[in-house]
Design a protein around this motif. Structure first.
Motif, PDB file in Angstrom:
ATOM      1  N   PHE A 125       0.855  -1.191   0.000  1.00 12.03           N
ATOM      2  CA  PHE A 125       0.000   0.000   0.000  1.00 12.03           C
ATOM      3  C   PHE A 125       0.889   1.239   0.000  1.00 12.03           C
ATOM      4  O   PHE A 125       1.001   1.936   1.012  1.00 12.03           O
ATOM      5  N   TYR A 128      -0.360   4.841   1.149  1.00  8.14           N
ATOM      6  CA  TYR A 128      -0.620   5.188   2.545  1.00  8.14           C
ATOM      7  C   TYR A 128       0.421   6.141   3.131  1.00  8.14           C
ATOM      8  O   TYR A 128       0.126   6.877   4.056  1.00  8.14           O
ATOM      9  N   ILE A 164       4.845  -3.428   7.174  1.00  6.92           N
ATOM     10  CA  ILE A 164       4.329  -2.584   6.096  1.00  6.92           C
ATOM     11  C   ILE A 164       3.010  -3.172   5.592  1.00  6.92           C
ATOM     12  O   ILE A 164       2.947  -4.368   5.302  1.00  6.92           O
ATOM     13  N   PRO A 165       1.951  -2.369   5.523  1.00  5.15           N
ATOM     14  CA  PRO A 165       0.671  -2.921   5.090  1.00  5.15           C
ATOM     15  C   PRO A 165       0.700  -3.407   3.646  1.00  5.15           C
ATOM     16  O   PRO A 165       1.200  -2.711   2.773  1.00  5.15           O
ATOM     17  N   MET A 166       0.217  -4.618   3.455  1.00  7.02           N
ATOM     18  CA  MET A 166       0.277  -5.237   2.135  1.00  7.02           C
ATOM     19  C   MET A 166      -1.059  -5.856   1.748  1.00  7.02           C
ATOM     20  O   MET A 166      -1.783  -6.342   2.604  1.00  7.02           O
ATOM     21  N   ARG A 167      -1.330  -5.860   0.439  1.00 10.48           N
ATOM     22  CA  ARG A 167      -2.549  -6.506  -0.057  1.00 10.48           C
ATOM     23  C   ARG A 167      -2.468  -8.016   0.076  1.00 10.48           C
ATOM     24  O   ARG A 167      -3.455  -8.684   0.357  1.00 10.48           O
TER      25      ARG A 167
ATOM     26  N   PRO B  29      -0.682 -11.095   5.914  1.00 10.23           N
ATOM     27  CA  PRO B  29      -1.243 -10.233   4.874  1.00 10.23           C
ATOM     28  C   PRO B  29      -1.862 -11.050   3.746  1.00 10.23           C
ATOM     29  O   PRO B  29      -1.268 -12.040   3.305  1.00 10.23           O
ATOM     30  N   GLY B  30      -3.023 -10.641   3.302  1.00 11.81           N
ATOM     31  CA  GLY B  30      -3.685 -11.321   2.199  1.00 11.81           C
ATOM     32  C   GLY B  30      -4.694 -12.359   2.639  1.00 11.81           C
ATOM     33  O   GLY B  30      -5.445 -12.862   1.823  1.00 11.81           O
ATOM     34  N   TYR B  45      -8.302  -4.489   4.645  1.00  5.69           N
ATOM     35  CA  TYR B  45      -8.799  -3.668   3.547  1.00  5.69           C
ATOM     36  C   TYR B  45      -9.903  -4.414   2.824  1.00  5.69           C
ATOM     37  O   TYR B  45     -10.031  -5.637   2.940  1.00  5.69           O
ATOM     38  N   TYR B  52      -9.747  -8.471   3.533  1.00  6.07           N
ATOM     39  CA  TYR B  52      -8.471  -9.173   3.682  1.00  6.07           C
ATOM     40  C   TYR B  52      -7.626  -8.506   4.769  1.00  6.07           C
ATOM     41  O   TYR B  52      -7.785  -7.313   5.044  1.00  6.07           O
ATOM     42  N   ALA B  53      -6.708  -9.285   5.346  1.00 10.34           N
ATOM     43  CA  ALA B  53      -5.763  -8.715   6.308  1.00 10.34           C
ATOM     44  C   ALA B  53      -4.648  -8.014   5.539  1.00 10.34           C
ATOM     45  O   ALA B  53      -4.297  -8.417   4.446  1.00 10.34           O
ATOM     46  N   SER B  54      -4.096  -6.941   6.121  1.00 12.88           N
ATOM     47  CA  SER B  54      -2.974  -6.289   5.457  1.00 12.88           C
ATOM     48  C   SER B  54      -1.699  -6.329   6.299  1.00 12.88           C
ATOM     49  O   SER B  54      -0.657  -5.850   5.870  1.00 12.88           O
ATOM     50  N   ARG B  55      -1.801  -6.877   7.533  1.00  9.94           N
ATOM     51  CA  ARG B  55      -0.599  -7.028   8.357  1.00  9.94           C
ATOM     52  C   ARG B  55      -0.656  -8.352   9.100  1.00  9.94           C
ATOM     53  O   ARG B  55      -1.718  -8.952   9.226  1.00  9.94           O
ATOM     54  N   PHE B  74       4.827   0.164  12.468  1.00 13.20           N
ATOM     55  CA  PHE B  74       5.606   1.330  12.861  1.00 13.20           C
ATOM     56  C   PHE B  74       4.650   2.406  13.336  1.00 13.20           C
ATOM     57  O   PHE B  74       3.441   2.314  13.130  1.00 13.20           O
ATOM     58  N   ARG B 143      -0.853  13.977   6.390  1.00 12.21           N
ATOM     59  CA  ARG B 143       0.187  13.311   5.615  1.00 12.21           C
ATOM     60  C   ARG B 143       0.862  14.214   4.588  1.00 12.21           C
ATOM     61  O   ARG B 143       1.861  13.859   4.012  1.00 12.21           O
TER      62      ARG B 143
END
Lengths: 258, 249
Positions: A125, A128, A164-167, B29-30, B45, B52-55, B74, B143
């Motif tokens: 992502f 982000y 790190i956020p990942m798909r 993730p995924g 997300y 789905y999970a992202s972490r 982080f 941001r």
């Protein structure tokens, strides 16, 4: 063993090496079956100083990956206003191949760095964390064919380990044609002496391919079969990848709950 | 308690919104967590109707929302957070502070000085110099621009003594515990003053180095075993045992 060459001479060149790469009973030179992967060992979080790290042994391949970030971009002008900058360095240690390789990045390494980055980018992502950079360092300690695939598999784990956020995780595996037969996960020798090599990277849960290359010659029909073979290999490898990521935490949990 | 939860999952089935993981199950993730009318919470997300999970983390959900408690992440700045940072640069109008986040934070001289800020009259390095550690608070952040800090509140300012411990920022809630149960227990058992930075840095001030060492050990134990249950009891037990050991020695 022949020394690692930079260019592959293939495409319709008759096979010079008379040695059989596949025995009559469908056994390959290293004793594997046609659709069998090399033995894999994966470890996550092996480096203390990086934000995330992972290590893979796939057959004779030994590869380390480290991830830093997201952090401020240096040099500043490279920062992107709308997303994180993903940078990747694939590097082979001088002792990773039979004849000493110059430690300076070669044409091949620069290309593979780009290819690996592009295989991983769809999974992250990046939007982000604008104005930051995520740096991936891949160090090949020992190479025996299919290092780009193994590198993608570990680098993806290192990214996940860095939080790190990942798909999805990205797994990669190659298929190819050796002695006129389609095989999965080629070794260096099979890659060089064989007719074709198809590396493929996959996001298994999303069923999306992030890397697809071909070197050598295949018919359309063979190509399709090779792709499917590589996908099956990826799915098999994904189990190990996921297990490695989980085992770091499962071990602690079991130790405490005893 | 358990019965209640079973009833809930029954409700989910009736509403035809499948869930594929139990509470507290470890995901990567995924992982495909749920399908249907849920809200995708933290570390997840949504793609079409699929979540789905992202972490890497532990699944948690209620009737409407599904989220993942990350095991490693982080720090992302958030307005109002107390954070511990280190000065990395003294500029002409302020300081750049490393707050263990993807972005460097800014502390403006005008926010620190009592009198109007002037380039010639104010000697910034004499107030805070590179390498100084600060307890600060984030007063502005989005941001598109770097976070802005302040030290003009009681309890904030330069750190003069103590020990710093770094933990994964996602584990800060675990360090604090439910209604502060964990942290107040550690404070009581070790008689240390503890200041928690939301960015994962924790300052420990004890009467003796031995007290500080105990607190550091407790914090490391929490970080390592944050995803296990009955942690407060484990930590209490460990602290008591170690204290006895010290007294005997």
């Amino acid at each position: 063993m022949p020394k690692r060459k930079t260019e592959k001479k293939k495409l319709n060149i008759p096979q010079k090496n008379p040695e059989k790469l596949i025995a009559k009973d469908d056994v390959r030179i290293d004793g594997r079956k046609l659709d069998e992967l090399r033995p894999v060992k994966i470890e996550v979080g092996v480096l203390g100083n990086a934000d995330g790290s992972a290590y893979i042994e796939q057959g004779k391949n030994k590869i380390l990956a480290a991830v830093y970030g997201p952090k401020e971009v240096h040099p500043r002008h490279l920062a992107l206003p709308d997303r994180a900058l993903l940078r990747c360095r694939y590097h082979m240690a001088p002792f990773s191949v039979e004849e000493r390789k110059s430690p300076a990045p070669s044409r091949r390494e620069v290309e593979l760095s780009k290819v690996i980055r592009e295989a991983l980018e769809p999974s992250v992502f990046v939007e982000y964390y604008p104005r930051t950079s995520i740096d991936i360092f891949i160090e090949v300690l020992q190479a025996d064919g299919g290092t780009r695939c193994a590198a993608i598999t570990v680098a993806s784990l290192a990214l996940a380990d860095a939080g790190i956020p990942m798909r999805d995780l990205v797994v990669a595996c190659a298929a190819g044609k050796v002695d006129g037969r389609l095989v999965v996960d080629l070794t260096d020798f099979e890659d060089k002496e064989g007719e074709a090599d198809v590396p493929l990277a996959l996001m298994p849960n999303l069923n999306a391919i992030t890397l697809l290359q071909m070197d050598g010659g295949l018919t359309v029909d063979e190509f399709e079969k090779a792709v499917n073979l590589a996908i099956d290999g990826c799915r098999e490898l994904y189990k190990f990848q996921k297990e490695a990521l989980k085992s770091k935490y499962v071990a602690v949990k079991e130790a405490v709950e005893e | 308690m358990k019965q209640k939860w079973l009833n809930k999952s029954f409700v989910f089935k009736v509403m035809n919104m499948p869930l594929f993981y139990e509470k507290k199950q470890l995901v990567t993730p995924g992982d495909f967590l749920a399908e249907g009318n849920y809200i995708a919470g933290e570390n997840t997300y949504k793609d079409d109707d699929k979540i789905y999970a992202s972490r890497v983390g532990l699944v948690d959900y209620d009737a409407r929302k599904i989220h993942v408690v990350a095991l490693k992440a982080f720090y992302v700045p958030s307005v109002g957070d107390t954070v511990i940072g280190k000065i990395v640069e003294v500029g002409t109008g302020g300081w750049a502070v490393d707050i263990n986040a993807p972005y460097l934070a800014m502390l403006r001289a005008a926010d620190v000085l009592d009198r109007p800020f002037g380039f010639r009259t104010s000697d910034l390095p004499s107030i805070f110099d590179v390498g100084d550690l600060l307890i600060t608070k984030i007063i502005a952040y989005d941001r598109t621009r770097d976070p802005l800090l302040t030290v003009r509140e009681p309890g904030l300012g330069k750190i003069m003594r103590g020990q710093l411990v770094k933990v994964t920022p996602t584990k800060i809630p675990r360090v604090i515990g439910r209604k502060g149960s964990m942290i107040s227990m550690i404070k009581k058992e070790t008689t240390c003053q503890i200041t928690i930075g939301q960015n994962g840095l924790i300052l420990i001030n004890g009467k003796t180095p031995e007290d500080e060492r105990l607190a550091v050990m407790a914090l490391h134990k929490i970080e390592e075993e944050s995803h296990t249950s009955g942690l407060t009891d484990h930590v209490t037990e460990m602290l008591k045992k170690k204290k006895e050991g010290v007294e005997h020695a």
